[in-house]
Design an enzyme around this catalytic site. Sequence first.
Site, PDB file in Angstrom:
ATOM      1  N   SER A  40      33.189  40.421  41.273  1.00 38.18           N
ATOM      2  CA  SER A  40      34.426  40.793  42.206  1.00 38.18           C
ATOM      3  C   SER A  40      34.179  41.066  43.548  1.00 38.18           C
ATOM      4  O   SER A  40      33.086  41.568  43.969  1.00 38.18           O
ATOM      5  CB  SER A  40      35.026  42.054  41.450  1.00 38.18           C
ATOM      6  OG  SER A  40      36.162  42.273  42.317  1.00 38.18           O
ATOM      7  N   TYR A 100      33.724  50.673  38.607  1.00 40.39           N
ATOM      8  CA  TYR A 100      34.284  49.331  38.686  1.00 40.39           C
ATOM      9  C   TYR A 100      33.436  48.879  39.804  1.00 40.39           C
ATOM     10  O   TYR A 100      32.717  47.745  39.615  1.00 40.39           O
ATOM     11  CB  TYR A 100      35.587  49.167  38.589  1.00 40.39           C
ATOM     12  CG  TYR A 100      35.941  47.639  38.680  1.00 40.39           C
ATOM     13  CD1 TYR A 100      35.851  46.872  37.493  1.00 40.39           C
ATOM     14  CD2 TYR A 100      36.269  47.118  39.710  1.00 40.39           C
ATOM     15  CE1 TYR A 100      36.343  45.321  37.497  1.00 40.39           C
ATOM     16  CE2 TYR A 100      36.715  45.756  39.786  1.00 40.39           C
ATOM     17  CZ  TYR A 100      36.643  45.103  38.879  1.00 40.39           C
ATOM     18  OH  TYR A 100      36.951  43.551  38.798  1.00 40.39           O
TER      19      TYR A 100
END
Length: 241
Positions: free
Chosen positions: A131, A144
């Site tokens: 990501s 995350y």
Amino acid sequence: MKRAVIVGATSGLGLEVARLLLERGWSIGVAGRRVEALEQLRAVAPDRVRVRAIDVTQSDAPDRLHALIDDLGGMDLYFHSSGIGRQNPDLDPSIELATVRTNGEGFVRMVTAAYRYFRTQGRGHIAAITSVAGTRGMGAAAAYSATKRFQRTYLDALAQLAHREGLRLRITDIRPGFVRTALLNPEVRYPMMMEPAPVARQIVGAVERRRRVVTIDRRYRALVLLWRLIPQCVWERIKWC
């Protein structure tokens, strides 16, 4: 015929990538926790789709992966799309630790199993969705963003290890921005939201070209460059991340 195993194919980008590979003539092994969602893919091309239930947080996941590879008759591409993430500004430990288990422990468990398989073959391709969130630590999603940075560094290390061992093993690190999937909170307005289908097409194109790193899309490539230029003292004062 090319053969791919996609872990995390029950929804979102993993499912879209599986569909595209199937359309392009690949044989695929699809895995996830919800087998019923994967059976719909098998119905499309039962002769080219194999299905297994795999939970990446469980210790038997590598054995299940190898069983799926055997069902498929081998593996040329391992595609890792399994992951979770939630905004958690309250730092609820259960959310943070669950994220680490899936995106950290589960990622290592599966990617190393794929690497060891390709080591015995002498060649192969590992692609994983990380990501743009791994670029800087984001306060609303600490675990995350940290685990995504971990994944990127781990892939860097595997690429170096493969080169040192003389393997013809390609690593592809796929770094999308915000994609409209179940991973995101529908109540939050995310900037520059992208739809899964066009993102998946870019992913498959990057995988077929055997790209090393790809950031999706060009807006996020520019944004990541900007993020890297922001001084730490300024970054820590940004409220939207």
